[in-house]
Design a protein around this motif. Sequence first.
Motif, PDB file in Angstrom:
ATOM      1  N   GLN B 139      23.357  11.364  -2.327  1.00 37.04           N
ATOM      2  CA  GLN B 139      24.249  11.207  -3.462  1.00 37.04           C
ATOM      3  C   GLN B 139      23.833  10.134  -4.452  1.00 37.04           C
ATOM      4  OE1 GLN B 139      28.002  10.700  -1.619  1.00 37.04           O
ATOM      5  NE2 GLN B 139      28.420  12.879  -1.500  1.00 37.04           N
ATOM      6  N   PHE B 140      23.393   9.000  -3.931  1.00 38.79           N
ATOM      7  CA  PHE B 140      23.205   7.856  -4.822  1.00 38.79           C
ATOM      8  C   PHE B 140      22.176   8.125  -5.902  1.00 38.79           C
ATOM      9  CE2 PHE B 140      19.059   6.240  -3.904  1.00 38.79           C
ATOM     10  CZ  PHE B 140      18.747   6.915  -2.771  1.00 38.79           C
ATOM     11  N   GLU B 141      21.270   9.049  -5.653  1.00 38.08           N
ATOM     12  CA  GLU B 141      20.162   9.210  -6.588  1.00 38.08           C
ATOM     13  C   GLU B 141      20.605   9.736  -7.945  1.00 38.08           C
ATOM     14  OE1 GLU B 141      16.781  11.268  -5.132  1.00 38.08           O
ATOM     15  OE2 GLU B 141      16.339   9.726  -3.660  1.00 38.08           O
ATOM     16  N   GLU B 142      21.792  10.317  -7.967  1.00 40.60           N
ATOM     17  CA  GLU B 142      22.280  10.847  -9.228  1.00 40.60           C
ATOM     18  C   GLU B 142      22.470   9.745 -10.268  1.00 40.60           C
ATOM     19  OE1 GLU B 142      25.764  13.304  -8.616  1.00 40.60           O
ATOM     20  OE2 GLU B 142      24.873  13.919  -6.727  1.00 40.60           O
ATOM     21  N   ARG B 143      22.760   8.555  -9.771  1.00 38.36           N
ATOM     22  CA  ARG B 143      23.069   7.480 -10.719  1.00 38.36           C
ATOM     23  C   ARG B 143      21.858   7.040 -11.513  1.00 38.36           C
ATOM     24  NH1 ARG B 143      26.342   3.789  -6.475  1.00 38.36           N
ATOM     25  NH2 ARG B 143      27.415   5.511  -5.478  1.00 38.36           N
ATOM     26  N   GLN B 235      15.837  13.200   2.486  1.00 38.69           N
ATOM     27  CA  GLN B 235      16.026  11.804   2.864  1.00 38.69           C
ATOM     28  C   GLN B 235      15.965  10.908   1.635  1.00 38.69           C
ATOM     29  OE1 GLN B 235      13.683  10.675   6.550  1.00 38.69           O
ATOM     30  NE2 GLN B 235      12.623  12.472   5.838  1.00 38.69           N
ATOM     31  N   PRO B 236      16.709   9.831   1.618  1.00 40.35           N
ATOM     32  CA  PRO B 236      16.585   8.878   0.502  1.00 40.35           C
ATOM     33  C   PRO B 236      15.369   7.986   0.709  1.00 40.35           C
ATOM     34  CG  PRO B 236      18.293   8.165   2.000  1.00 40.35           C
ATOM     35  CD  PRO B 236      17.737   9.421   2.577  1.00 40.35           C
ATOM     36  N   ILE B 237      14.186   8.594   0.504  1.00 39.21           N
ATOM     37  CA  ILE B 237      12.933   7.911   0.832  1.00 39.21           C
ATOM     38  C   ILE B 237      12.780   6.606   0.061  1.00 39.21           C
ATOM     39  CG2 ILE B 237      10.421   8.105   0.599  1.00 39.21           C
ATOM     40  CD1 ILE B 237      11.518   9.564   2.954  1.00 39.21           C
ATOM     41  N   GLY B 238      13.235   6.628  -1.196  1.00 42.75           N
ATOM     42  CA  GLY B 238      13.115   5.425  -2.008  1.00 42.75           C
ATOM     43  C   GLY B 238      13.838   4.243  -1.378  1.00 42.75           C
ATOM     44  N   LEU B 239      15.031   4.522  -0.865  1.00 41.60           N
ATOM     45  CA  LEU B 239      15.808   3.460  -0.216  1.00 41.60           C
ATOM     46  C   LEU B 239      15.132   2.996   1.065  1.00 41.60           C
ATOM     47  CD1 LEU B 239      19.585   4.333  -0.373  1.00 41.60           C
ATOM     48  CD2 LEU B 239      18.227   2.832  -1.809  1.00 41.60           C
ATOM     49  N   VAL B 240      14.670   3.964   1.828  1.00 43.35           N
ATOM     50  CA  VAL B 240      14.010   3.630   3.094  1.00 43.35           C
ATOM     51  C   VAL B 240      12.853   2.697   2.832  1.00 43.35           C
ATOM     52  CG1 VAL B 240      12.727   4.559   5.038  1.00 43.35           C
ATOM     53  CG2 VAL B 240      14.690   5.798   4.145  1.00 43.35           C
ATOM     54  N   TYR B 243      13.925  -0.753   1.926  1.00 37.26           N
ATOM     55  CA  TYR B 243      14.473  -1.537   3.032  1.00 37.26           C
ATOM     56  C   TYR B 243      13.427  -1.851   4.099  1.00 37.26           C
ATOM     57  CZ  TYR B 243      18.045  -3.156   6.286  1.00 37.26           C
ATOM     58  OH  TYR B 243      18.806  -3.912   7.110  1.00 37.26           O
ATOM     59  N   PHE B 244      12.606  -0.857   4.407  1.00 38.75           N
ATOM     60  CA  PHE B 244      11.674  -1.038   5.535  1.00 38.75           C
ATOM     61  C   PHE B 244      10.223  -1.213   5.110  1.00 38.75           C
ATOM     62  CE2 PHE B 244      15.112   1.397   7.634  1.00 38.75           C
ATOM     63  CZ  PHE B 244      15.415   0.481   8.616  1.00 38.75           C
ATOM     64  N   GLY B 245       9.929  -1.045   3.842  1.00 38.04           N
ATOM     65  CA  GLY B 245       8.554  -1.171   3.405  1.00 38.04           C
ATOM     66  C   GLY B 245       7.863   0.169   3.345  1.00 38.04           C
ATOM     67  N   GLU B 246       6.652   0.150   2.760  1.00 37.79           N
ATOM     68  CA  GLU B 246       5.960   1.401   2.475  1.00 37.79           C
ATOM     69  C   GLU B 246       5.505   2.137   3.722  1.00 37.79           C
ATOM     70  OE1 GLU B 246       5.480  -1.289   0.739  1.00 37.79           O
ATOM     71  OE2 GLU B 246       5.843  -0.719  -1.339  1.00 37.79           O
ATOM     72  N   TYR B 356       2.181   6.632  -6.576  1.00 36.89           N
ATOM     73  CA  TYR B 356       2.401   6.369  -7.981  1.00 36.89           C
ATOM     74  C   TYR B 356       3.803   5.810  -8.206  1.00 36.89           C
ATOM     75  CZ  TYR B 356       3.716   7.439 -12.750  1.00 36.89           C
ATOM     76  OH  TYR B 356       4.217   7.357 -14.001  1.00 36.89           O
ATOM     77  N   GLU B 357       4.789   6.463  -7.588  1.00 37.83           N
ATOM     78  CA  GLU B 357       6.161   6.019  -7.806  1.00 37.83           C
ATOM     79  C   GLU B 357       6.397   4.622  -7.237  1.00 37.83           C
ATOM     80  OE1 GLU B 357       8.752   8.964  -6.234  1.00 37.83           O
ATOM     81  OE2 GLU B 357       8.245  10.409  -7.795  1.00 37.83           O
ATOM     82  N   TRP B 358       5.707   4.319  -6.185  1.00 39.81           N
ATOM     83  CA  TRP B 358       5.889   3.014  -5.547  1.00 39.81           C
ATOM     84  C   TRP B 358       4.896   1.977  -6.061  1.00 39.81           C
ATOM     85  CZ3 TRP B 358       6.502   4.949   0.198  1.00 39.81           C
ATOM     86  CH2 TRP B 358       7.686   5.698   0.276  1.00 39.81           C
ATOM     87  N   ASP B 359       4.172   2.349  -7.103  1.00 42.60           N
ATOM     88  CA  ASP B 359       3.225   1.415  -7.736  1.00 42.60           C
ATOM     89  C   ASP B 359       2.189   0.879  -6.770  1.00 42.60           C
ATOM     90  OD1 ASP B 359       4.458   1.622 -10.188  1.00 42.60           O
ATOM     91  OD2 ASP B 359       5.953   0.135  -9.668  1.00 42.60           O
ATOM     92  N   LEU B 360       1.620   1.777  -5.983  1.00 40.02           N
ATOM     93  CA  LEU B 360       0.588   1.327  -5.031  1.00 40.02           C
ATOM     94  C   LEU B 360      -0.794   1.736  -5.487  1.00 40.02           C
ATOM     95  CD1 LEU B 360       2.384   2.427  -1.783  1.00 40.02           C
ATOM     96  CD2 LEU B 360       2.078   0.102  -2.547  1.00 40.02           C
TER      97      LEU B 360
END
Lengths: 872, 872
Positions: B139-143, B235-240, B243-246, B356-360
């Motif tokens: 859900q949160f990703e909609e914001r 899964q909310p991979i971005g959040l994971v 929180y936990f690192g790449e 790319y999204e995680w700027d790596l």
Amino acid sequence: FQDGQRKVDYVLTYHMKKPGGSRSGRQSMYMLTERAVARSLRFLGDAFNGHEDQKAFRREEFEGKLRDMGLELEKDEDANVSGVGFLKIHAPWNVLCREAEFMKLKLPTKKVYEVKKSRGVVEKISTLISKILEPLHPQFEERQPKNIKHLSHTFSREKQHLQERRTFFKISFLSVNVFFFCAGITSLLGSGVYTAAYPLHDVSDKIQPHTYYNICLDELLYEEWANYSVFYKYQPIGLVRKYFGEKIGLYFAWLGLYTQMLIPASLVGIIVFLYGCATVNDDIPSMEICHPKTNITMCPQCDQVCSYWKLSTACGTARASHLFDNPATVFFSIFMALWAAMFMEHWKRRQMRLNYEWDLTGFEDEEDHPRAEYEFRVMQKSMRKDRKSQHKEEKLTCQDRLPAYMTNIVMMLLMIGVTFAILFGVILYRISMKAALHMSSSPITRNNVQLTVKTTAAIINLVVILILDEVYGAFARWLTVLEAPKTEKSFEERLIFKTFILKFFNAFTPIIYIAFFRGRYGSFFFFFYNFLLYNILFSYRMEECAHGGCLMELCIQLSITMLGKQLIQNNLFEIGVPKLKKLIRYIRSKQGAFQEEERQKKLQRYEIDHFLEPFGGLTPEYMEMIIQFGFVTLFVASFPLAPLFALLNNIIEIRLDAKKFVAELRRPVAARAQDIGIWYNILRGVAKVAVIINAFVISFTSDFIPRMVYQYMYSPDGSMHGFVNHTLSYFNTSHFQEGKETMDPLLLGYPVDICRYKDYREPPWSETPYEISKEFWTVLAVRLAFVIVFQNVVMLMNDIVDWLIPDIPKDTSLQIHKEKILLVDLFMKEEQCKTYMHQSTASPSDYDHCCRSKNSTAAHPRSRPNNPNIGS
Amino acid sequence: FQDGQRKVDYVLTYHMKKPGGSRSGRQSMYMLTERAVARSLRFLGDAFNGHEDQKAFRREEFEGKLRDMGLELEKDEDANVSGVGFLKIHAPWNVLCREAEFMKLKLPTKKVYEVKKSRGVVEKISTLISKILEPLHPQFEERQPKNIKHLSHTFSREKQHLQERRTFFKISFLSVNVFFFCAGITSLLGSGVYTAAYPLHDVSDKIQPHTYYNICLDELLYEEWANYSVFYKYQPIGLVRKYFGEKIGLYFAWLGLYTQMLIPASLVGIIVFLYGCATVNDDIPSMEICHPKTNITMCPQCDQVCSYWKLSTACGTARASHLFDNPATVFFSIFMALWAAMFMEHWKRRQMRLNYEWDLTGFEDEEDHPRAEYEFRVMQKSMRKDRKSQHKEEKLTCQDRLPAYMTNIVMMLLMIGVTFAILFGVILYRISMKAALHMSSSPITRNNVQLTVKTTAAIINLVVILILDEVYGAFARWLTVLEAPKTEKSFEERLIFKTFILKFFNAFTPIIYIAFFRGRYGSFFFFFYNFLLYNILFSYRMEECAHGGCLMELCIQLSITMLGKQLIQNNLFEIGVPKLKKLIRYIRSKQGAFQEEERQKKLQRYEIDHFLEPFGGLTPEYMEMIIQFGFVTLFVASFPLAPLFALLNNIIEIRLDAKKFVAELRRPVAARAQDIGIWYNILRGVAKVAVIINAFVISFTSDFIPRMVYQYMYSPDGSMHGFVNHTLSYFNTSHFQEGKETMDPLLLGYPVDICRYKDYREPPWSETPYEISKEFWTVLAVRLAFVIVFQNVVMLMNDIVDWLIPDIPKDTSLQIHKEKILLVDLFMKEEQCKTYMHQSTASPSDYDHCCRSKNSTAAHPRSRPNNPNIGS
């Protein structure tokens, strides 16, 4: 430049209709730092198709852009070469620095550290080896201290003082930069606004700072590299890279490694060949064939015109076959498959090492420049659509490209079809020649039938291959232009891919036919028993191989194709044609011999370079080598001397190419590259195919498997005695079909009831006469099993080699690691200095002590002039 | 910290022998910017082996180093948990910034640009798809506005003002940094100076700035991720990752993609299975077997105790076999091979996109930390050598490692030998059980012999596999420790490799035996005719497959192993064992139930976390999935439902792992990673092996090839009628060897002269009775040819898939390109501003206009406090 101070970095030439224009010779200098590459590009796309007047206008516009970017230009239109205007470009120091920063160029810093060598036995051995190899290295390299390495770091103007000034002016760097500015130049060249664009060769006018230890690079290269007398030495790759840029440097490094790797391969090849020679007298099957008591009557090899023959007449062929068809060959083809894998791995390592040494490690690929043709197509499309939609910046969709793609596929298939058709033609030629020669009355002719037909057919094949090679090259280019790829890079890749496919088929189709299809109808065409071709072609039984396997013929075909291709393409095309072109160009442009001669002396460097051949890209060079790599790996099981011939060719090739690059071509624009791109993938592909083809050559073309099967399953005493008899089936001559029996049944002097032929079939007296026998299926099963085992074992070994040899050499990875730490250290120290300065708590002398210590390696860090272009 | 302002970023715990020491509870703060990681490391190596007192000393020394690096420390020794001291670490803002710069961390800048979407049909379709998939997204990703992306750039303190402040505080970034400081911690942990080191779980104490849109990450993860009710969602991979690192983020992304890819695979698998069910009545061979008129008497299946039997009794097995052994299976295994290739390619693309999204993208691997064990070994060695040589910094040479390597190889072989021995044991069990049950008098027992024996054997196998899995895991670790690899990374890789080899053999040896060796002595053991085992084992003829192929048995074995492994390992081990361990730990540490309860309430977060299970690395998670991937791909030809079971398992697995990570483990140190490392290579390896194994399963285990051969070569009318008869050979019962004939020859009620058995052999009345027949060799040749064709076709298709799907998704590469241009633009503008300022020619307002315009996206760029840690 005419002021004798600034150097001409780059030259653009254009046609002049009206020589002596109003602006000729005017020298113009502007300096503006606005960056407008993007906009200028867009502009160029808009105004693509123009006439001569428009061209002049567009030239002016382009020059304006260049000036905007900070370049200094000089025009020279009333030059000694009539009809050609020259635009000389000079890139000033600060422009270069700015670009270097944008490109994130890594440059050596002043910081020097010692490369530690490993101690112990390993080091002693490596010292010994390097001492032995000492004379093989180019001379100049001795002057460089070997165990000192400059730290490299991304260039930044703020940290300019840290950079090592001496090596700062890499020539390649200069040209790269200028080329970057001229990004839009390709479309202008394409539309004829400019006729040529090239940097200058470095000859010793003594004003350039590009000298390397006070010796001119150009001369050094000529002496140490483009010289046949140094053929045994390593190439001065560092110099080549400095002069021509990374892309060409990588090509020569690759070529050098390939040649180097060919040395062990050709040594083993020679040993295998010698083993064949040494054991030729111990080979039981050929002894049996040659034995005078052998009295086997063979069936005629073709319908009607051929007659029965004695097996002992095939003695010579059988013995010759043994040279190439012995157990050592199996070993050799496994060896070569591994060799190919090793070569790949070594190249990966060498590439990594060069990347490190050349400071390319962090470098990301430059953006691709869109191609002019593509932009033109897009423009056309948007013009057509103009009324329908508003947004202008379009791209070509799949729909737009569909016709081009379809044409591509159809034409490619057609071309491959042409290759097959020509192969078919050669086969027909061979059959009809054979028949004609068989019918001739002269016994000498008849005896030499085999050799004559084979050799002429191979030569015809060779000529066809050479002609089609050129045709296909042009064709692939045409198809790729039709396809209109978006960027230069994708254009090049597509072109290479197409050219490779076509040339590969062209070179290897006849060889594959001989290896696998000729005379194999027993095994292969069994499944296509009612196939049309069978009745037309193979019922002739003309294309049967001589006794002793087809390997011999394969070998002849291979050697003629390979040697012929190398000799003719190298010597004739690579040396002859450029000279011819130069001659033609010379004749065309000369107005009078005397005038010309006199003018030659007065010519400026940029005018001399204008008469040289333009640089056409590395594609033909790579392509030639890849096809050669194919010859070396694909059919190595049948021709163990291939690596030797390739080695000899390449030793010449390197120096030939070097000469060409140094003296006969305009200096190519230095391009950065981290790898050899698509060529590596093609190499991998060839190596993969090679494994399968070698497996098939060993199991189907050579007699290896039938021999093994006989020895372990059928031989009464476990030896090869009786093998020949075992492979021959019986034929009752009364079973000949109407019109197929020989016209000369009594050639051998006696009537023949039962003749023999080479196949595994039931004898006439079995329940199912002439059906394929159990032995056939047994041998086939073993052959197939061998293919599976060979392929998977070799693939596994390749994977293990791939896995065992790390991609990054250990010393390089250690050095990279060390450099990282040193760099962090360096910046830490500097930062502390800054902190000290800001806080002003430490005395100035303290600061001096802290910050100067880093620079102490260079005596006077700022004593040199800031812009070495103007100085000296 | 106790001041309630600064956040505890990291906690170290240690044992305290004398609680209430003199220094407990003292709060100490130092700030020094000297960097001494390298030196501290060296120091740690020197003072490796120490006692409790030494430990305290070394702790102090280590704490000194940490303070030198600028960290703020706080000790808490009289905490609520007795015997455990806590060292809380806080990393201040400027230290973090410094480290970020050294690490070349890429962070989003304030500059925002719009991601353009493609227009036209493609876009409409993708919009439609994303609308359909809408409810599947967390859900949160909609914001988050989707088509806006922040430009990223390497962090630099000088350009700090450009960075986007809000997303600046990535939690992973914090932990990474701190971990970087604590580089030396592993050796201290190893030697027991500290007992644990972990960052804290983020629970809502409301002081942290790590909230994501005002919702605590921790809670959000618990709601949207570690929850079985959202199993159908992405899964909310971005959040994971936040929180936990790449590294852990990549694992879950990989697991998610794998699960997603299993959906089509299981759908096709179900269709193939249904096709088998639907056509079971049309299958002519099983109809022939089941037909009541079929009156074929079969030879006894074992010596002495077995008797003649009617073929029609095998009806059930034959029909069941058809479910898994039909032409659709061939299609399915080709499909699955391609599926595996597609999966790899998709993962490569997903990885690139995430990078790319995680700027790596530009990030180079962090340096490896040398392992403590390695340093210890080096120290030992240098101590021994101390008198002989002077130089101290040594490394382990090949010679030093030789014993360890040898042990490794020998032990690995031994372990694999154990696997084989156990397999052999199970076979013996099966044979003896069968014989015993056959001899039993009860007819019901005798009827159920097959099923009972098969099932019990499979269960025994399963239990053995489960036990050995644990044993091998411990064993591989022991071996790797023995090997003493230099760095953490190489330790992990070696450990993974060994564990994988052992577990793979463990899981698949029994299956491979059943698939290829059982009852195959006809084809395989022909070449080992005199092989010892043959006489001992295979002459029993007990291990023959039932009629209808071994595929059925393979299927039973596979399903039991796979399901059992998943159920037991997942549910029992993954859920049960951690709970149990927690319980034990709880019981151990509690001194009284009441006290404990009361204390729980007062516990600080860092104390609560101390009671959680430590994070043991991702290796077991990956390993489980890879073995499952093996089940899905390796023998998919025999068990088309495998993907379905895997899918069901993984849907649970994701949430189970998520729960474990969020609630049951100490928060793992966030580690950066660009890829999944060695796992990708292992996956590739499994996929490669799968192609070969599937080829062999289809051609040798299934009846596919014999049927084809019969239909196209031997069948009189081109149908399958008569196939059963064709596959059975004749046996004259009078030819039984002494002591081998059945004890109960009249079981069927009539004397048997000629019985039939399943093999291609000559009948007793031929010239060479009981020799392998021509049909056998024919079928074998076709089988082998099928293997070659299948393998090469599938490999070629894989290569084409690999080549067609670009590694970098097109939109990502476009975006990267665009970002580059925008960045250059940004810096150009800034530079112009600087030039203006320096030259002072432009008015201040001009400068303002020029430079502020960039920052206009953020209202007040410097209004926020400089150190958000202290603020709020």
